[in-house]
Motif scaffolding. Structure first.
Motif, PDB file in Angstrom:
ATOM      1  N   ALA A 135       0.808  -1.138  -0.079  1.00 15.77           N
ATOM      2  CA  ALA A 135      -0.102  -0.145  -0.080  1.00 15.77           C
ATOM      3  C   ALA A 135       0.719   1.164  -0.123  1.00 15.77           C
ATOM      4  CB  ALA A 135      -1.019  -0.081   1.167  1.00 15.77           C
ATOM      5  N   ILE A 136       1.872   1.303   0.592  1.00 14.00           N
ATOM      6  CA  ILE A 136       2.681   2.373   1.012  1.00 14.00           C
ATOM      7  C   ILE A 136       3.537   2.660  -0.622  1.00 14.00           C
ATOM      8  CG2 ILE A 136       5.141   3.323   1.842  1.00 14.00           C
ATOM      9  CD1 ILE A 136       4.079   1.842   4.561  1.00 14.00           C
ATOM     10  N   ILE A 137       4.156   1.522  -1.148  1.00 14.48           N
ATOM     11  CA  ILE A 137       4.742   1.479  -2.399  1.00 14.48           C
ATOM     12  C   ILE A 137       3.831   2.113  -3.600  1.00 14.48           C
ATOM     13  CG2 ILE A 137       5.938   0.298  -4.097  1.00 14.48           C
ATOM     14  CD1 ILE A 137       6.890  -1.668  -1.982  1.00 14.48           C
ATOM     15  N   VAL A 138       2.508   1.358  -3.653  1.00 17.17           N
ATOM     16  CA  VAL A 138       1.773   1.922  -4.527  1.00 17.17           C
ATOM     17  C   VAL A 138       1.068   3.272  -4.475  1.00 17.17           C
ATOM     18  CG1 VAL A 138      -0.617   1.393  -5.325  1.00 17.17           C
ATOM     19  CG2 VAL A 138       0.887  -0.619  -5.147  1.00 17.17           C
ATOM     20  N   GLY A 139       0.939   3.848  -3.126  1.00 20.07           N
ATOM     21  CA  GLY A 139       0.520   5.108  -3.027  1.00 20.07           C
ATOM     22  C   GLY A 139       1.563   6.105  -3.293  1.00 20.07           C
ATOM     23  N   ILE A 140       2.979   5.969  -3.070  1.00 25.51           N
ATOM     24  CA  ILE A 140       3.824   6.735  -3.595  1.00 25.51           C
ATOM     25  C   ILE A 140       3.903   6.839  -5.252  1.00 25.51           C
ATOM     26  CG2 ILE A 140       6.332   7.354  -3.707  1.00 25.51           C
ATOM     27  CD1 ILE A 140       6.459   5.998  -0.587  1.00 25.51           C
ATOM     28  N   LEU A 141       4.024   5.604  -5.522  1.00 21.48           N
ATOM     29  CA  LEU A 141       4.394   5.297  -6.911  1.00 21.48           C
ATOM     30  C   LEU A 141       3.205   6.077  -7.898  1.00 21.48           C
ATOM     31  CD1 LEU A 141       6.016   4.151  -9.380  1.00 21.48           C
ATOM     32  CD2 LEU A 141       4.714   1.878  -9.012  1.00 21.48           C
ATOM     33  N   CYS A 142       1.976   5.653  -7.536  1.00 19.58           N
ATOM     34  CA  CYS A 142       0.890   6.159  -8.249  1.00 19.58           C
ATOM     35  C   CYS A 142       0.799   7.866  -8.492  1.00 19.58           C
ATOM     36  CB  CYS A 142      -0.528   5.710  -7.897  1.00 19.58           C
ATOM     37  SG  CYS A 142      -0.781   3.657  -8.315  1.00 19.58           S
ATOM     38  N   SER A 143       1.252   8.259  -7.132  1.00 21.20           N
ATOM     39  CA  SER A 143       1.129   9.581  -6.855  1.00 21.20           C
ATOM     40  C   SER A 143       1.894  10.639  -7.866  1.00 21.20           C
ATOM     41  CB  SER A 143       1.164  10.080  -5.540  1.00 21.20           C
ATOM     42  OG  SER A 143       0.061   9.468  -4.803  1.00 21.20           O
ATOM     43  N   MET A 189       4.550  15.940  -6.693  1.00 21.13           N
ATOM     44  CA  MET A 189       4.860  14.865  -6.491  1.00 21.13           C
ATOM     45  C   MET A 189       5.310  14.482  -4.890  1.00 21.13           C
ATOM     46  SD  MET A 189       7.501  14.368  -9.621  1.00 21.13           S
ATOM     47  CE  MET A 189       7.293  14.256 -11.434  1.00 21.13           C
ATOM     48  N   PHE A 190       5.702  15.190  -4.066  1.00 22.24           N
ATOM     49  CA  PHE A 190       5.880  14.961  -2.723  1.00 22.24           C
ATOM     50  C   PHE A 190       4.571  15.025  -2.006  1.00 22.24           C
ATOM     51  CE2 PHE A 190      10.406  16.175  -3.767  1.00 22.24           C
ATOM     52  CZ  PHE A 190      10.902  15.160  -3.262  1.00 22.24           C
ATOM     53  N   VAL A 191       3.917  16.074  -2.268  1.00 22.83           N
ATOM     54  CA  VAL A 191       2.735  16.211  -1.664  1.00 22.83           C
ATOM     55  C   VAL A 191       1.720  15.178  -1.800  1.00 22.83           C
ATOM     56  CG1 VAL A 191       0.542  17.464  -0.620  1.00 22.83           C
ATOM     57  CG2 VAL A 191       2.791  18.537  -1.161  1.00 22.83           C
ATOM     58  N   GLY A 192       1.390  14.849  -3.198  1.00 23.10           N
ATOM     59  CA  GLY A 192       0.724  13.730  -3.618  1.00 23.10           C
ATOM     60  C   GLY A 192       1.163  12.402  -3.125  1.00 23.10           C
ATOM     61  N   GLY A 193       2.662  12.260  -3.059  1.00 23.67           N
ATOM     62  CA  GLY A 193       2.893  11.012  -2.664  1.00 23.67           C
ATOM     63  C   GLY A 193       2.576  10.709  -1.173  1.00 23.67           C
ATOM     64  N   ALA A 194       2.459  11.811  -0.418  1.00 22.80           N
ATOM     65  CA  ALA A 194       2.101  11.711   1.071  1.00 22.80           C
ATOM     66  C   ALA A 194       0.644  11.504   1.085  1.00 22.80           C
ATOM     67  CB  ALA A 194       2.447  12.983   2.006  1.00 22.80           C
ATOM     68  N   ILE A 195      -0.071  12.092   0.339  1.00 27.78           N
ATOM     69  CA  ILE A 195      -1.392  11.805   0.237  1.00 27.78           C
ATOM     70  C   ILE A 195      -1.677  10.304  -0.176  1.00 27.78           C
ATOM     71  CG2 ILE A 195      -3.770  12.487  -0.937  1.00 27.78           C
ATOM     72  CD1 ILE A 195      -2.710  15.245  -1.122  1.00 27.78           C
ATOM     73  N   GLY A 196      -0.996   9.955  -1.197  1.00 27.06           N
ATOM     74  CA  GLY A 196      -1.220   8.369  -1.404  1.00 27.06           C
ATOM     75  C   GLY A 196      -0.900   7.485  -0.346  1.00 27.06           C
ATOM     76  N   VAL A 197       0.085   7.943   0.154  1.00 30.47           N
ATOM     77  CA  VAL A 197       0.527   7.010   1.574  1.00 30.47           C
ATOM     78  C   VAL A 197      -0.731   6.942   2.597  1.00 30.47           C
ATOM     79  CG1 VAL A 197       2.093   6.539   3.460  1.00 30.47           C
ATOM     80  CG2 VAL A 197       2.928   6.987   0.994  1.00 30.47           C
ATOM     81  N   VAL A 198      -0.841   8.067   2.852  1.00 29.81           N
ATOM     82  CA  VAL A 198      -2.161   8.507   3.872  1.00 29.81           C
ATOM     83  C   VAL A 198      -3.623   7.792   3.548  1.00 29.81           C
ATOM     84  CG1 VAL A 198      -3.596   9.898   5.117  1.00 29.81           C
ATOM     85  CG2 VAL A 198      -1.033  10.433   4.906  1.00 29.81           C
ATOM     86  N   SER A 199      -3.461   7.699   2.129  1.00 24.39           N
ATOM     87  CA  SER A 199      -4.776   7.116   1.647  1.00 24.39           C
ATOM     88  C   SER A 199      -4.816   5.396   1.796  1.00 24.39           C
ATOM     89  CB  SER A 199      -5.316   7.834   0.177  1.00 24.39           C
ATOM     90  OG  SER A 199      -5.396   9.303   0.174  1.00 24.39           O
ATOM     91  N   SER A 200      -3.826   5.138   1.261  1.00 24.45           N
ATOM     92  CA  SER A 200      -3.736   3.761   1.258  1.00 24.45           C
ATOM     93  C   SER A 200      -3.543   3.161   2.751  1.00 24.45           C
ATOM     94  CB  SER A 200      -2.092   3.407   0.443  1.00 24.45           C
ATOM     95  OG  SER A 200      -2.272   3.892  -0.617  1.00 24.45           O
ATOM     96  N   LEU A 201      -2.719   3.739   3.524  1.00 22.96           N
ATOM     97  CA  LEU A 201      -2.752   3.102   4.855  1.00 22.96           C
ATOM     98  C   LEU A 201      -3.945   3.294   5.573  1.00 22.96           C
ATOM     99  CD1 LEU A 201       0.823   4.530   6.199  1.00 22.96           C
ATOM    100  CD2 LEU A 201       0.150   2.029   5.333  1.00 22.96           C
TER     101      LEU A 201
END
Length: 281
Positions: free
Chosen positions: A21-29, A224-236
């Motif tokens: 979930a963390i990997i995909v959250g960062i990668l997709c964002s 990219m950085f903020v989106g990655g953080a949002i992706g990780v928070v969403s996934s977790l």
């Protein structure tokens, strides 16, 4: 509170799922940021839907499902480019034609396979992140590392190409190669995310965190950085909601990402609808 966070970690399947979930959250964002700034969200939809026939054929011949999905995604991207460049058909129309044809072919092949094999179509469409194996975690991590490394190495060129393709062509940059390279990165990202959220929901994870970040910060690397953080928070958050409330994991992740988008849409300091209304009052 701490026990709520730690209790799921006693199970191996949750540990593997959270890592993915963390990997995909960062990668997709990160990759989705290019789709947002280039206004090519439909391309992500086209590629994600085009995976199905590759999955079905790989299943039938006993090949690696990731490889089959990647080949199908690449083939669909090539066909979209071929139709667009060899005819007067606009790119969005070419995407719609190709992804609907691939999706229909995938559904047909999987329906045929289901007659002789027990294959769960829902896992392909909506993902099954709780069922990821150690090998799938490794494959996802390798794909993510390759994609992120390519973005770091060619960040300046991709930035120039994304915002000013004509200027990039005039300066001698091989824009066709960069366009093809981005297609490959999109395809790899969708394949890596397939197990987590499925081919239907992966578009949301590609677009929504990046679009949310786009409402909050102005520059691409910040998106990219903020989106990655949002992706990780969403996934977790989606994973924990799925664990405690017995919800479908992929759908829970997408719902959290969508909720964060609407909060940013309403309350973004620079672009929020409510903030602008208050400033005008």
């Amino acid at each position: 509170m701490l026990s709520l966070l730690l209790d799921p970690l006693q199970y191996g399947f949750m540990q593997r799922s959270l890592v993915v979930a963390i990997i995909v959250g960062i990668l997709c964002s990160v990759v989705g940021s290019y789709l947002v700034v280039r206004r090519m969200a439909l391309l992500g939809d086209a590629i994600s839907h085009s995976l199905l026939p590759g999955l079905a054929i790989a299943f039938i011949i006993g090949a690696n499902l990731y490889l089959g999905a990647f080949i199908a995604a690449l083939l669909s991207a090539v066909m979209i480019s071929w139709i667009h460049t060899r005819s007067q058909i606009k790119e969005d129309a070419a995407m719609g034609i190709v992804f609907s044809a691939f999706f229909a072919l995938g559904i047909t092949l999987i329906t045929i396979v289901q007659k002789s094999n027990k294959i769960d179509l829902n896992h392909f469409l909506f993902g099954n992140i709780l069922g990821v194996t150690r090998g799938e975690v490794r494959d996802t991590a390798i794909i993510a590392a390759l994609v992120l490394l390519a973005i770091v190495l060619f960040y300046k060129e991709l930035l120039f190409f994304s915002f000013d393709p004509l200027g990039a062509q005039a300066t001698g940059l091989p824009t066709n190669w960069f366009d093809t390279g981005l297609m490959v990165l999109f395809a790899l990202t969708v394949v890596a995310s397939m197990k987590a959220v499925g081919v239907i929901l992966v578009l949301s994870l590609l677009i929504t965190p990046a679009a949310t970040a786009y409402l909050l910060v102005p520059r691409l690397h910040q998106v990219m950085f903020v989106g990655g953080a949002i992706g990780v928070v969403s996934s977790l958050s989606g994973m924990y909601l799925s664990y405690y409330f017995n919800l479908p994991s992929g759908a829970a992740i997408v719902l959290v990402a969508s909720l964060l988008f609407f909060i940013a849409l309403l309350f973004s300091p620079s672009q929020g609808i409510v903030v602008k209304a208050i400033q005008r009052a």
